[in-house]
Design a protein around this motif. Sequence first.
Motif, mmCIF file in Angstrom:
data_model
loop_
_atom_site.group_PDB
_atom_site.id
_atom_site.type_symbol
_atom_site.label_atom_id
_atom_site.label_comp_id
_atom_site.label_asym_id
_atom_site.label_seq_id
_atom_site.Cartn_x
_atom_site.Cartn_y
_atom_site.Cartn_z
ATOM 1 N N ALA A 57 35.191 20.769 -13.227
ATOM 2 C CA ALA A 57 36.363 21.575 -13.603
ATOM 3 C C ALA A 57 35.902 22.991 -13.927
ATOM 4 O O ALA A 57 34.891 23.184 -14.615
ATOM 5 C CB ALA A 57 37.061 20.957 -14.822
ATOM 6 N N THR A 70 32.956 22.098 -16.553
ATOM 7 C CA THR A 70 32.273 20.804 -16.627
ATOM 8 C C THR A 70 31.315 20.657 -15.449
ATOM 9 O O THR A 70 31.430 21.369 -14.449
ATOM 10 C CB THR A 70 33.274 19.635 -16.619
ATOM 11 O OG1 THR A 70 33.984 19.647 -15.372
ATOM 12 C CG2 THR A 70 34.271 19.749 -17.761
ATOM 13 N N GLN A 125 30.681 11.200 -20.270
ATOM 14 C CA GLN A 125 31.130 11.474 -18.918
ATOM 15 C C GLN A 125 32.641 11.262 -18.791
ATOM 16 O O GLN A 125 33.211 10.366 -19.424
ATOM 17 C CB GLN A 125 30.409 10.558 -17.917
ATOM 18 C CG GLN A 125 28.901 10.701 -17.948
ATOM 19 C CD GLN A 125 28.212 9.783 -16.949
ATOM 20 O OE1 GLN A 125 28.851 9.224 -16.052
ATOM 21 N NE2 GLN A 125 26.908 9.623 -17.099
ATOM 22 N N ASN A 126 33.253 12.100 -17.960
ATOM 23 C CA ASN A 126 34.680 11.988 -17.684
ATOM 24 C C ASN A 126 34.891 12.369 -16.218
ATOM 25 O O ASN A 126 35.073 13.545 -15.886
ATOM 26 C CB ASN A 126 35.491 12.898 -18.607
ATOM 27 C CG ASN A 126 36.991 12.726 -18.444
ATOM 28 O OD1 ASN A 126 37.457 12.003 -17.549
ATOM 29 N ND2 ASN A 126 37.770 13.386 -19.295
ATOM 30 N N MET A 127 34.855 11.393 -15.341
ATOM 31 C CA MET A 127 34.920 11.671 -13.907
ATOM 32 C C MET A 127 36.250 12.253 -13.477
ATOM 33 O O MET A 127 36.349 12.855 -12.398
ATOM 34 C CB MET A 127 34.638 10.380 -13.135
ATOM 35 C CG MET A 127 33.250 9.783 -13.405
ATOM 36 S SD MET A 127 31.901 10.950 -13.097
ATOM 37 C CE MET A 127 32.013 11.133 -11.326
ATOM 38 N N ASP A 128 37.275 12.125 -14.303
ATOM 39 C CA ASP A 128 38.567 12.726 -13.969
ATOM 40 C C ASP A 128 38.518 14.242 -14.067
ATOM 41 O O ASP A 128 39.388 14.930 -13.510
ATOM 42 C CB ASP A 128 39.665 12.187 -14.892
ATOM 43 C CG ASP A 128 39.942 10.713 -14.661
ATOM 44 O OD1 ASP A 128 39.694 10.244 -13.526
ATOM 45 O OD2 ASP A 128 40.389 10.030 -15.594
ATOM 46 N N GLU A 129 37.535 14.786 -14.784
ATOM 47 C CA GLU A 129 37.443 16.236 -14.969
ATOM 48 C C GLU A 129 36.133 16.792 -14.423
ATOM 49 O O GLU A 129 35.677 17.850 -14.846
ATOM 50 C CB GLU A 129 37.578 16.577 -16.458
ATOM 51 C CG GLU A 129 38.941 16.214 -17.051
ATOM 52 C CD GLU A 129 39.064 16.643 -18.501
ATOM 53 O OE1 GLU A 129 38.027 16.949 -19.126
ATOM 54 O OE2 GLU A 129 40.196 16.675 -19.012
ATOM 55 N N ARG A 130 35.536 16.114 -13.475
ATOM 56 C CA ARG A 130 34.261 16.566 -12.920
ATOM 57 C C ARG A 130 34.417 17.897 -12.193
ATOM 58 O O ARG A 130 35.414 18.146 -11.504
ATOM 59 C CB ARG A 130 33.672 15.512 -11.973
ATOM 60 C CG ARG A 130 34.498 15.246 -10.722
ATOM 61 C CD ARG A 130 33.878 14.114 -9.897
ATOM 62 N NE ARG A 130 32.513 14.402 -9.512
ATOM 63 C CZ ARG A 130 32.190 15.036 -8.388
ATOM 64 N NH1 ARG A 130 33.142 15.453 -7.558
ATOM 65 N NH2 ARG A 130 30.928 15.244 -8.090
ATOM 66 N N GLY A 167 31.513 15.406 -15.207
ATOM 67 C CA GLY A 167 32.612 15.673 -16.124
ATOM 68 C C GLY A 167 32.184 15.988 -17.540
ATOM 69 O O GLY A 167 33.011 15.971 -18.462
#
Length: 292
Positions: free
Chosen positions: A65, A75, A58-63, A79
């Motif tokens: 996208a 994404t 998971q990468n909430m900074d790129e949710r 993310g």
Amino acid sequence: MKDFLRGFRDFLTSEDTKFTLILFRRNFLNIVGTAIILLLVFTAIFAPVLSPYDPIAQNMDERLAPPSWKHILGTDQLGRDILSRVIWGSRISLLIAVVVVSISLLIGLFLGTISGYFGGWIDEIIMRLTDMFMAFPRLILALAVAAALGPGIFNTMMAISFVSWPLYARLARATALQIRNETYIEAARAIGASTARIIFRHLVPMTLPPILIQATLDMGGTILTAAGLGFLGLGVQPPTPEWGVMVSDGRRFITEQWWVSTFPGLAILLATFGFNLIGDGLRDIMDVRAKR
């Protein structure tokens, strides 16, 4: 088992089988369907190499996208890279399809052959049981079984297998009824061949062509059923990258972040389309063989 393997070997080396393979190569639908399925198998086998990201990282900074060079298919809401999840999801869907169809085919082939060969009260019991299963819509019955067993990939395979065998039993029985009184069957009985030898050496190989065609068509249907169970929360559970679960996760964002559900849905469409093309092509080939 030795009789079955020997009969299966004779089936593979027969002139009719060789003729079928020639027709298979000349059928455009088979070529297209085979190319799609080979692509699916290749993707499933080499998923660790083809996947650009960890499918569950998971990468909430790129949710949410949108598709870009960094994330070709975008994404999801957590993310996670959709392309990676679609690639890994091919493994789950293909595994479910192969296991379910194999189990259903074996159960249906055994029961249908026994029913057609012996007839009488054995046939009545097996066919009435088959009618009971076929009286319910496949997905509805699978939902009931999956709800009773609980969610999970193993329970999903068992639930779909539980409702998929009757059609194979019907096909096997129809073929067994046609050939159980043929001359070569009577000759086998006359020379003292056991019932098991007659069934596994002569009847089972003769029932394989129509059953294999149905199995090919059922591969796509099984993928759809598994995706439906996953969509409803009764199949494979998150965070496992399964196509139906991915479509379900993206339904809340379908109007704006359309890519979350669209690309796994297209994967389901492509896999089902490929198996259906092969099945239709094989059915056309069987018609040619019948007319020959």
